[in-house]
Design a protein around this motif. Structure first.
Motif, PDB file in Angstrom:
ATOM      1  N   LEU A   2      -0.682   3.064  -9.267  1.00 20.62           N
ATOM      2  CA  LEU A   2      -0.539   3.335 -10.693  1.00 20.62           C
ATOM      3  C   LEU A   2       0.735   2.742 -11.274  1.00 20.62           C
ATOM      4  CD1 LEU A   2      -1.838   7.006 -10.902  1.00 20.62           C
ATOM      5  CD2 LEU A   2      -3.102   4.868 -11.146  1.00 20.62           C
ATOM      6  N   ASN A   3       1.727   2.439 -10.417  1.00 23.60           N
ATOM      7  CA  ASN A   3       2.893   1.705 -10.914  1.00 23.60           C
ATOM      8  C   ASN A   3       2.647   0.221 -10.708  1.00 23.60           C
ATOM      9  OD1 ASN A   3       3.196   1.551  -8.179  1.00 23.60           O
ATOM     10  ND2 ASN A   3       5.147   2.620  -8.100  1.00 23.60           N
ATOM     11  N   ASP A   4       3.582  -0.620 -11.012  1.00 29.65           N
ATOM     12  CA  ASP A   4       3.387  -2.065 -11.029  1.00 29.65           C
ATOM     13  C   ASP A   4       3.083  -2.607  -9.637  1.00 29.65           C
ATOM     14  OD1 ASP A   4       3.443  -4.752 -11.394  1.00 29.65           O
ATOM     15  OD2 ASP A   4       5.487  -4.871 -12.152  1.00 29.65           O
ATOM     16  N   PRO A   5       1.827  -3.097  -9.395  1.00 31.11           N
ATOM     17  CA  PRO A   5       1.479  -3.582  -8.055  1.00 31.11           C
ATOM     18  C   PRO A   5       2.224  -4.833  -7.657  1.00 31.11           C
ATOM     19  CG  PRO A   5      -0.273  -4.096  -9.612  1.00 31.11           C
ATOM     20  CD  PRO A   5       0.721  -3.227 -10.338  1.00 31.11           C
ATOM     21  N   SER A   6       2.809  -5.558  -8.628  1.00 32.13           N
ATOM     22  CA  SER A   6       3.517  -6.784  -8.286  1.00 32.13           C
ATOM     23  C   SER A   6       4.807  -6.512  -7.532  1.00 32.13           C
ATOM     24  CB  SER A   6       3.825  -7.579  -9.559  1.00 32.13           C
ATOM     25  OG  SER A   6       4.765  -6.899 -10.367  1.00 32.13           O
ATOM     26  N   ARG A   7       5.240  -5.233  -7.517  1.00 32.46           N
ATOM     27  CA  ARG A   7       6.495  -4.900  -6.837  1.00 32.46           C
ATOM     28  C   ARG A   7       6.296  -4.551  -5.363  1.00 32.46           C
ATOM     29  NH1 ARG A   7       9.170  -0.979 -11.498  1.00 32.46           N
ATOM     30  NH2 ARG A   7       9.252  -2.547 -13.139  1.00 32.46           N
ATOM     31  N   GLY A   8       5.064  -4.360  -4.953  1.00 30.96           N
ATOM     32  CA  GLY A   8       4.803  -3.952  -3.580  1.00 30.96           C
ATOM     33  C   GLY A   8       4.946  -5.096  -2.598  1.00 30.96           C
ATOM     34  N   THR A  12      -3.657  14.004 -11.079  1.00 32.18           N
ATOM     35  CA  THR A  12      -4.363  12.779 -10.696  1.00 32.18           C
ATOM     36  C   THR A  12      -3.400  11.661 -10.283  1.00 32.18           C
ATOM     37  OG1 THR A  12      -4.422  11.939 -12.991  1.00 32.18           O
ATOM     38  CG2 THR A  12      -6.279  13.306 -12.265  1.00 32.18           C
ATOM     39  N   ARG A  13      -2.107  11.879 -10.485  1.00 31.19           N
ATOM     40  CA  ARG A  13      -1.084  10.913 -10.070  1.00 31.19           C
ATOM     41  C   ARG A  13      -0.536  11.382  -8.721  1.00 31.19           C
ATOM     42  NH1 ARG A  13       0.785   7.418 -13.852  1.00 31.19           N
ATOM     43  NH2 ARG A  13       2.816   7.339 -12.837  1.00 31.19           N
ATOM     44  N   LEU A  14      -0.912  10.676  -7.659  1.00 32.41           N
ATOM     45  CA  LEU A  14      -0.738  11.188  -6.305  1.00 32.41           C
ATOM     46  C   LEU A  14       0.157  10.290  -5.460  1.00 32.41           C
ATOM     47  CD1 LEU A  14      -4.506  12.034  -5.839  1.00 32.41           C
ATOM     48  CD2 LEU A  14      -2.690  13.588  -6.592  1.00 32.41           C
ATOM     49  N   VAL A  15       0.740  10.876  -4.442  1.00 32.71           N
ATOM     50  CA  VAL A  15       1.617  10.165  -3.512  1.00 32.71           C
ATOM     51  C   VAL A  15       1.124  10.435  -2.091  1.00 32.71           C
ATOM     52  CG1 VAL A  15       3.967   9.984  -2.606  1.00 32.71           C
ATOM     53  CG2 VAL A  15       3.601  10.320  -5.063  1.00 32.71           C
ATOM     54  N   ILE A  16       0.985   9.376  -1.286  1.00 31.68           N
ATOM     55  CA  ILE A  16       0.586   9.516   0.116  1.00 31.68           C
ATOM     56  C   ILE A  16       1.839   9.560   0.983  1.00 31.68           C
ATOM     57  CG2 ILE A  16      -0.675   8.457   2.033  1.00 31.68           C
ATOM     58  CD1 ILE A  16      -2.428   7.061  -0.069  1.00 31.68           C
ATOM     59  N   LYS A  17       1.928  10.576   1.839  1.00 31.15           N
ATOM     60  CA  LYS A  17       3.063  10.699   2.752  1.00 31.15           C
ATOM     61  C   LYS A  17       2.549  10.759   4.190  1.00 31.15           C
ATOM     62  CE  LYS A  17       5.925  13.250  -0.572  1.00 31.15           C
ATOM     63  NZ  LYS A  17       6.699  14.486  -0.819  1.00 31.15           N
ATOM     64  N   GLU A  68       2.381  13.887  -7.704  1.00 30.31           N
ATOM     65  CA  GLU A  68       3.588  13.076  -7.932  1.00 30.31           C
ATOM     66  C   GLU A  68       4.834  13.947  -7.995  1.00 30.31           C
ATOM     67  OE1 GLU A  68       4.988   9.489 -10.967  1.00 30.31           O
ATOM     68  OE2 GLU A  68       3.513  10.961 -11.639  1.00 30.31           O
ATOM     69  N   ASN A  69       4.692  15.149  -8.555  1.00 32.24           N
ATOM     70  CA  ASN A  69       5.855  16.036  -8.679  1.00 32.24           C
ATOM     71  C   ASN A  69       6.180  16.783  -7.388  1.00 32.24           C
ATOM     72  OD1 ASN A  69       3.979  18.132  -8.550  1.00 32.24           O
ATOM     73  ND2 ASN A  69       4.014  18.522 -10.761  1.00 32.24           N
ATOM     74  N   GLY A  70       5.324  16.618  -6.366  1.00 33.17           N
ATOM     75  CA  GLY A  70       5.594  17.192  -5.053  1.00 33.17           C
ATOM     76  C   GLY A  70       5.276  18.665  -4.897  1.00 33.17           C
ATOM     77  N   ARG A  71       4.671  19.303  -5.896  1.00 37.99           N
ATOM     78  CA  ARG A  71       4.432  20.752  -5.828  1.00 37.99           C
ATOM     79  C   ARG A  71       3.110  21.113  -5.161  1.00 37.99           C
ATOM     80  NH1 ARG A  71       3.415  23.387  -9.842  1.00 37.99           N
ATOM     81  NH2 ARG A  71       2.959  21.783 -11.383  1.00 37.99           N
TER      82      ARG A  71
END
Length: 276
Positions: free
Chosen positions: A121-127, A62-67, A88-91
């Motif tokens: 899911l990580n800190d949105p203030s860093r985007g 459920t922890r996903l990355v958009i590429k 997230e782990n890329g598999r």
């Protein structure tokens, strides 16, 4: 067998389509995720999935990355990009075809399970800073902040007022002034003509506004004035800085401030950070 291989690859391509606008995807946007050809879409309900997964379930799946697949995979996600969605782990990656789902969901199907939000899911203030973000503008040392109301300014400047003093450019001071504006960057805010800059100290303002002060006049949005400048706020883009409610804007000219501060002036009050 060749047909099956082509079919699988086809459904591994997605385009993210915003339901209501064509700008960069923001965390509050309702989106649909469609096949590249526009015929099918993602459904996270049991019409396609084996079960409904509760929002509280947190796992590698459920922890996903958009590429991005049709260009460099950096910067903002835009609706015209072709993307893949990976674990997230890329598999593992998302497939909206029948290799993974119970059925192909037509693009016309509209339900709670196809109207989605993409949430960081990580800190949105860093985007990167986006036009939709509510931000505060603070001194580099974090002690003071910008207030565009009459507690600091001579008058409230209406949002409709357009002049050299309301058309602003953000420049980075602690690194190359290019790319997206990020909250950890030290910046200066200058008039479009480059002559004057924002000073949040008493050289320009009626008083120093403490960082803890929270009001309509300190909760701001930074909006590109060129309608073609979509997505993230970037260095060199001409912007307006508006109150969250959209009624008022920042003016760094004599109408609003005690003194027009020259662009060459460098102090704690002109070295700023933008925080979400």
């Amino acid at each position: 067998m060749q047909y099956q291989k082509t079919y699988r690859i086809f459904f591994l391509l997605f385009s993210v389509l915003l339901v209501h606008n064509s700008q960069a995807t923001d965390w509050n946007d309702v989106v649909g995720i469609f096949s590249e050809n526009g015929k099918f879409r993602l459904d996270i309900g049991t019409w396609a999935m084996k079960e409904n997964i509760p929002a509280s379930h947190n796992s590698w799946a459920t922890r996903l990355v958009i590429k991005r697949l049709d260009g460099p995979s950096r910067g903002a996600v835009l609706p015209n990009h072709v993307v893949g969605i990976f674990s997230e782990n890329g598999r593992v990656r998302l497939d909206i075809g029948t290799w993974a789902m119970k059925r192909n969901i037509p693009a016309s199907h509209n339900s709670w399970a196809t109207r989605l939000r993409i949430i960081r899911l990580n800190d949105p203030s860093r985007g990167a800073v986006l036009p939709s973000n509510v931000v505060g503008i603070f001194s580099e040392n974090g002690k003071f902040r910008l207030d565009i109301g009459t507690w600091a300014m001579k008058e409230n400047i209406p949002a409709s007022h357009n002049s050299w003093a309301t058309r602003l450019v953000i420049k980075r001071l602690d690194g190359p002034s290019r790319g997206a504006v990020l909250p950890n960057h030290v910046v200066g805010i200058f008039s479009e003509n480059g002559r004057v800059r924002l000073d949040i100290g008493t050289w320009a303002m009626k008083r120093n506004i403490p960082a803890s002060h929270n009001s309509w006049a300190t909760r701001l949005r930074i909006v590109p004035l060129n309608k073609l400048a979509l997505g993230r706020i970037t260095y060199g883009t001409v912007v307006g800085i508006f109150s969250k409610n959209g009624k008022f804007r920042l003016d760094i000219g004599r109408r609003a401030v005690k003194k027009e501060v020259p662009a060459s002036h460098n102090s704690w009050a002109t070295r700023l950070k933008i925080r979400k």
